[in-house]
Every structure is written in C-alpha cells, then in structure tokens.
Design a protein around this motif. Sequence first.
Motif, PDB file in Angstrom:
ATOM      1  N   SER A 204       0.834  -1.197   0.000  1.00 18.16           N
ATOM      2  CA  SER A 204       0.000   0.000   0.000  1.00 18.16           C
ATOM      3  C   SER A 204       0.871   1.250   0.000  1.00 18.16           C
ATOM      4  O   SER A 204       1.810   1.358   0.793  1.00 18.16           O
ATOM      5  CB  SER A 204      -0.914   0.000   1.230  1.00 18.16           C
ATOM      6  OG  SER A 204      -1.641   1.193   1.331  1.00 18.16           O
ATOM      7  N   ILE A 230      -0.959  -3.178  -4.123  1.00 14.43           N
ATOM      8  CA  ILE A 230      -2.382  -3.371  -4.396  1.00 14.43           C
ATOM      9  C   ILE A 230      -3.077  -2.032  -4.594  1.00 14.43           C
ATOM     10  O   ILE A 230      -3.926  -1.886  -5.471  1.00 14.43           O
ATOM     11  CB  ILE A 230      -3.039  -4.164  -3.260  1.00 14.43           C
ATOM     12  CG1 ILE A 230      -2.431  -5.577  -3.182  1.00 14.43           C
ATOM     13  CG2 ILE A 230      -4.558  -4.250  -3.434  1.00 14.43           C
ATOM     14  CD1 ILE A 230      -2.885  -6.382  -1.987  1.00 14.43           C
ATOM     15  N   GLU A 231      -2.693  -1.053  -3.801  1.00 12.60           N
ATOM     16  CA  GLU A 231      -3.371   0.241  -3.856  1.00 12.60           C
ATOM     17  C   GLU A 231      -2.355   1.374  -3.931  1.00 12.60           C
ATOM     18  O   GLU A 231      -1.402   1.433  -3.154  1.00 12.60           O
ATOM     19  CB  GLU A 231      -4.265   0.422  -2.629  1.00 12.60           C
ATOM     20  CG  GLU A 231      -5.057   1.711  -2.618  1.00 12.60           C
ATOM     21  CD  GLU A 231      -5.985   1.818  -1.423  1.00 12.60           C
ATOM     22  OE1 GLU A 231      -6.758   2.790  -1.353  1.00 12.60           O
ATOM     23  OE2 GLU A 231      -5.932   0.916  -0.557  1.00 12.60           O
ATOM     24  N   GLY A 233      -2.155   5.465  -3.718  1.00 15.54           N
ATOM     25  CA  GLY A 233      -2.922   6.635  -3.288  1.00 15.54           C
ATOM     26  C   GLY A 233      -2.856   7.779  -4.278  1.00 15.54           C
ATOM     27  O   GLY A 233      -2.235   7.690  -5.345  1.00 15.54           O
ATOM     28  N   THR A 257      -1.693  -4.307  -8.863  1.00 16.53           N
ATOM     29  CA  THR A 257      -2.412  -3.110  -8.428  1.00 16.53           C
ATOM     30  C   THR A 257      -3.871  -3.171  -8.851  1.00 16.53           C
ATOM     31  O   THR A 257      -4.185  -3.463 -10.007  1.00 16.53           O
ATOM     32  CB  THR A 257      -1.749  -1.847  -9.015  1.00 16.53           C
ATOM     33  OG1 THR A 257      -0.368  -1.833  -8.644  1.00 16.53           O
ATOM     34  CG2 THR A 257      -2.416  -0.595  -8.500  1.00 16.53           C
ATOM     35  N   SER A 259      -6.216  -0.536  -7.545  1.00 22.44           N
ATOM     36  CA  SER A 259      -6.766   0.817  -7.535  1.00 22.44           C
ATOM     37  C   SER A 259      -5.657   1.854  -7.654  1.00 22.44           C
ATOM     38  O   SER A 259      -4.620   1.746  -6.999  1.00 22.44           O
ATOM     39  CB  SER A 259      -7.550   1.041  -6.238  1.00 22.44           C
ATOM     40  OG  SER A 259      -7.994   2.373  -6.127  1.00 22.44           O
ATOM     41  N   GLY A 261      -5.099   6.028  -7.445  1.00 20.97           N
ATOM     42  CA  GLY A 261      -5.726   7.273  -6.998  1.00 20.97           C
ATOM     43  C   GLY A 261      -5.653   8.379  -8.033  1.00 20.97           C
ATOM     44  O   GLY A 261      -5.230   8.182  -9.178  1.00 20.97           O
ATOM     45  N   VAL A 284      -5.931  -3.620 -12.483  1.00 23.59           N
ATOM     46  CA  VAL A 284      -6.554  -2.365 -12.054  1.00 23.59           C
ATOM     47  C   VAL A 284      -8.029  -2.329 -12.440  1.00 23.59           C
ATOM     48  O   VAL A 284      -8.394  -2.613 -13.595  1.00 23.59           O
ATOM     49  CB  VAL A 284      -5.816  -1.158 -12.671  1.00 23.59           C
ATOM     50  CG1 VAL A 284      -6.624   0.131 -12.491  1.00 23.59           C
ATOM     51  CG2 VAL A 284      -4.454  -0.994 -12.013  1.00 23.59           C
TER      52      VAL A 284
END
Length: 402
Positions: A204, A230-231, A233, A257, A259, A261, A284
């Motif tokens: 993260s 995975i994410e 920001g 990944t 998501s 941002g 994604v």
Amino acid sequence: ITVRILTIACRAPETCATLPTISNLAHIEDVIIDSSCNHVTEVSTGFLLSCSAKTLTMSRGCFSQVLRVGSDFLYDWREQGCKRIDFPKGAFNHTTEIGKNFMSINEKLFHVSFQPGCFGALQKVGDDFLARLTSLKTIVFPEGCFTQLVEVGKSFLVCQRKGRTVKFPQGCFSQLRIVGANFMRMSTWEELSFPEGAFEQVESIDSHFLANCRDLRAISLPPGSFSNVIEIGDHFLTDCRLLQANPFHHEGTFSKTISIGNTFLFGCESLVNLSLPPNSFSQVRKVGSSFLRALEKLKRLDFPRGCFSELEVVSHDFMSDCPKLETVKFPPNSLANLTTLLSPSFRACLRLKNVTLPLAAKTRQLTVPEEQRTIGTQLLFEFREKKGTASATFIASGFSWK
C-alpha cells in the motif's frame, strides 16, 4: 546566573532504563549525554524537545541499547539549533520502533551522520521522520539501515529544501510493506537510486509519494519494485516537472495493483517516454482523475500487453492536457470490462490523431456523460437510446479497431 551547559547523566546507571522528557531549553548552548546513560532501553516522548543548543555531544555507546524512541526526539530546534550531529557507533542498532517527529524541524542542521548498523532492527517509523531539515544537503544512510523496516509513517524525509543527494544502502526498504503519505515529498533531490529489493514487498502506498519534487530528474528502481502494490494513493509522483526518464522498466511493476488514486504522474511535463512493462495495471479496476495528465512532451503511448484488462471505471481527465500526444494504443482485451468513463478524457490533446482500441471495448455498455463527446478535435461518442438506457459507440473516424 544563566546555565549554558546541560549534562544528562544517570545516578544509578544499572537501574536507569528510560531517558525522561526534557524540553524547552531556551538558553542551553551545549548538551552532553554522559556514558552513564548507555544502558537506557527507552527514550521518552519529548527528549530534548524545543532546544536551542548549538552542540550535542554523545558518549561512546550512547543509544546503543535503546529499543524504542518516543515522539519528538530532538524535535523543533529552530531558534539556534545544532549545525552538525554525529551519532556514535552502535546508536539505534537495536531500536525497533521510533515515534513521530524524529529530529524534525531543525532548520540549522546541515550535516548528520549515522554509523553502520544504525536502524538495522527498525520495524516501524512514525510520522515526520527527519522531516523539514531545510539546510541539509546530503543524507547518507549506512550499511544495514532500514533492512527490517515494515511500515513508514507520513512525511518520511519530507521538505528537504536544500537536499541534493540521498544514499540508501543495499537491502534498504526490502521488507517495507506500508508507505505513509508524503514519502520524500517536496524535496529538491536531483537523482534517486534505490537498491535491490527496495519496495518489492510494498502493498500500500498512501498519497503524495515523491510528489512535488520539482528538481528530480531521474529515479532508478530495481527489478521487483512495486510488484506487490495493491493500492496506489492520490498524487503518485505528481508535479515532478523535470523528470525525464521513465522509472518503470521492469516486468511485474504494478501487476497486482487494483486501484490507482487521482493525479498519477500528473504534471511530469518533461517526461518524453513512458514505456510500461508487460502486465502493468493488468488487475486495475479503477483509475482516479487526471491519470497521466499534463505530460506536455509525451508524443506516443502504447499501453502494454494485459494493461487495463480488468478496468471498470475511468475518472475525469484521463490523459488530458497532453498537447503533443499524437498516438495512443490499447492492447487486445483491454477495456473489456469498462463500464464507466467520466468526462472529459483526452481533453486538450489537440494533436491526437490515432487511437487504437481493442475490439473487446466495442460492444460494452458504457455509462458516459452527455458532455463526453470529443477526443482532441475528434468526435468520440455518439449516443442512442436502447430500451431506455443510453449506450455509446466509438466513432470510427480517427480510431482503429484491433
């Protein structure tokens, strides 16, 4: 009588386990930490907080047994402050946790040195670690540093206003899993090189990772970096205006990944080439607003094999304001799951002439606002009513299907 020298010592060294809070030393010019403190295993919150000392002298073995450092360690030395701090051999070798504001806001400090093994056992770092050291030009982390680090809080090495060079040793960040917001943000690094294994375990990344580093020209990342993220920001590498070279070369980058941002690589106006490795972004499902926006020198982008094959939602301003962009190519099977495309996309890409879209995207039912009509100067969507539900069809002019 005004006391100018403070000596910190333990009356019963064998039973002294904690250094206490010592703060607001407005008139102290010299601080000495005596060898009787060498057995201390914990440093309390506020140790030498808001101190104006010009020199800090530590005995040999100082902090060598410390397991935990509380918040506000040597924090907020703005009035006078040391210009140079040299930690002795063994300092923080066994420390596993450091609280927030470790040595932050020391405006006069232009040199700090750590010895080999320092931070080698460290697992967690709080917010604002070595942050806002506005006179520091060079940071050299020693051998063995950050090799066990799992979690980094917010604002790690943030706002190094005169920083030009930072060196990370082999194994650094190899166990890191969680990266807090503002990692090395708003600093003046010109080049960054991360060692083998760095960021390979990261899952993260919070917002503003290396954002607003306007002097940054190049980043060297090792194979495996970001392969387990995975994410991502918001504001990842946003506003790095001088970044010229593509830092993402190695296969596996962003392959897990889910998501992304807002404003990913937004404003990297000197970036000429962005060749992503195969399977980047293959998992994604959602892309935030202003993805790859305002890349002023980018002329062509071929998204790699597997890219966006699971993508469902694209937010506002996807690849907008790229004035020199002429060609965009999506691979087979990408956009097959796309359901929502928020307007506008490719806005103000006035030279964009050729967009290759996969056949898989042609038959999808899309939720598209009425104002999403153009791509550069080309008509993008036509709308028709089908059983009361608006559907969209890509216009063939200016596009090709593969």
